[in-house]
Scaffold this active site. Structure first.
Site, short mmCIF file in Angstrom:
data_model
loop_
_atom_site.label_atom_id
_atom_site.label_comp_id
_atom_site.label_asym_id
_atom_site.label_seq_id
_atom_site.Cartn_x
_atom_site.Cartn_y
_atom_site.Cartn_z
N SER A 149 34.11 2.84 -24.99
CA SER A 149 35.54 2.87 -25.22
C SER A 149 36.14 1.51 -24.89
O SER A 149 35.45 0.49 -24.88
CB SER A 149 36.20 3.99 -24.40
OG SER A 149 37.55 4.16 -24.76
N TYR A 172 43.35 0.31 -32.95
CA TYR A 172 42.14 0.31 -32.12
C TYR A 172 42.34 1.19 -30.89
O TYR A 172 41.47 2.00 -30.53
CB TYR A 172 41.81 -1.12 -31.69
CG TYR A 172 40.46 -1.29 -31.07
CD1 TYR A 172 39.30 -1.10 -31.81
CD2 TYR A 172 40.32 -1.65 -29.73
CE1 TYR A 172 38.05 -1.25 -31.25
CE2 TYR A 172 39.07 -1.81 -29.15
CZ TYR A 172 37.95 -1.61 -29.91
OH TYR A 172 36.71 -1.76 -29.34
N LYS A 176 40.26 4.64 -29.86
CA LYS A 176 39.52 4.73 -28.60
C LYS A 176 40.04 5.88 -27.73
O LYS A 176 39.27 6.54 -27.02
CB LYS A 176 39.58 3.41 -27.84
CG LYS A 176 38.78 2.30 -28.50
CD LYS A 176 37.32 2.67 -28.64
CE LYS A 176 36.48 1.51 -29.18
NZ LYS A 176 35.04 1.87 -29.30
#
Length: 282
Positions: A149, A172, A176
């Site tokens: 992550s 992004y 995650k």
């Protein structure tokens, strides 16, 4: 004796950066490594690094590894990757979902096809690959899936915002955060079988890699504010090798988990002197 003697690990995004370091460390601990990425040879990608280099480094150090070209945003490639791993080594004990993609574009300018592709790499790929390896892990009642992550999973919080800069990390971070929720949900689902550990780990500090340097997240590979990639590799090794009842469902940070288990003495960054994501705290 290595911590992973006789085990087989599939590592995505193994052509450079954190994935390369994980592959090399796991091989040094006795695992046979299936290195997956899109970049087979040096020069195939604008960034330095390739599967050929990673595999050769592992072999030069006495380990065993193969390279498999795979675009983890595609179901067919994911299934072929696991099939090739089993065909060559007979099984899969460990899956490290490290491959990731983002274009660092503000949402107002983010092309829909790029959003879908990035989400497919960052979330759909780990789902498809996990689904592919889980049946044999459930049958054996052993195995580990480590999802890589990012601190980007922590949002900016509620407004008003003094910092109004659009840095392009929203997509992004969203992917995650989804990966961390997927991690804990899957961990709960496999808990009944015992011996299987599903976890996620982020760097406590930004790791200088060809990718983070390119996106100007760090000032070069020697940025003193950065975290050496070996710490993420060691944290991944810890999560893949410790008993499942100690790490299943953990969403954590590299230096945090390494210090907690006594693998390092000093730690800084996310999870240590900075708060982690909500999933890391429950």
């Amino acid at each position: 004796m290595g911590k992973l003697d006789g085990q087989v690990a599939v590592v995505t995004g193994a052509s450079r950066g954190i994935g390369q370091m994980i592959a090399e460390l796991f091989a040094g601990e006795g695992a046979n490594i299936v290195c997956a990425a899109r970049t087979i040879n040096e020069g195939d990608h604008m960034l330095e690094g390739s599967l050929a280099r990673t595999v050769q480094t592992i072999k030069d150090n006495g380990g065993d590894a193969i390279a498999v070209a795979a675009n983890v945003s595609e179901e067919a490639d994911c299934m072929a990757l696991i099939e090739q791993a089993r065909a060559h080594y007979g099984k899969v004990d460990i899956l490290v979902n490290n491959a990731a993609l983002n274009y660092y574009v503000p949402i107002v300018d983010y092309a829909v096809n790029r959003w879908i592709r990035a989400f497919a790499v960052n979330v759909h790929g780990p789902f498809i690959l996990s689904k592919a390896v889980l049946p044999e892990m459930i049958e054996r009642k052993s195995g580990a899936i480590v999802n890589i992550s990012s601190g980007a999973a922590i949002g900016p919080g509620r407004g008003p915002y003094e910092d109004q800069t659009a840095r392009g990390g929203t997509m992004y971070g969203a992917s995650k955060a989804a990966l961390e929720r997927f991690t804990q949900g899957l961990a709960q689902e496999v808990a009944a079988y015992g011996g299987i550990a599903i976890s996620a780990v982020s760097p406590s500090r930004v790791v200088p890699t060809p990718g983070t340097v390119y996106h100007k997240l760090v000032d070069g590979m020697e940025d003193p504010r950065g975290e050496p990639p070996i710490l993420m590799a060691q944290a991944s090794l810890l999560l893949a090798s410790e008993p499942a009842d100690k790490v299943n469902g953990r969403v954590c940070y590299s230096q945090e988990i390494l210090k907690e288990f006594g693998w390092i003495d000093d730690a800084v960054g996310r999870g240590v002197d900075l708060p982690g994501s909500g999933y890391s705290q429950i």
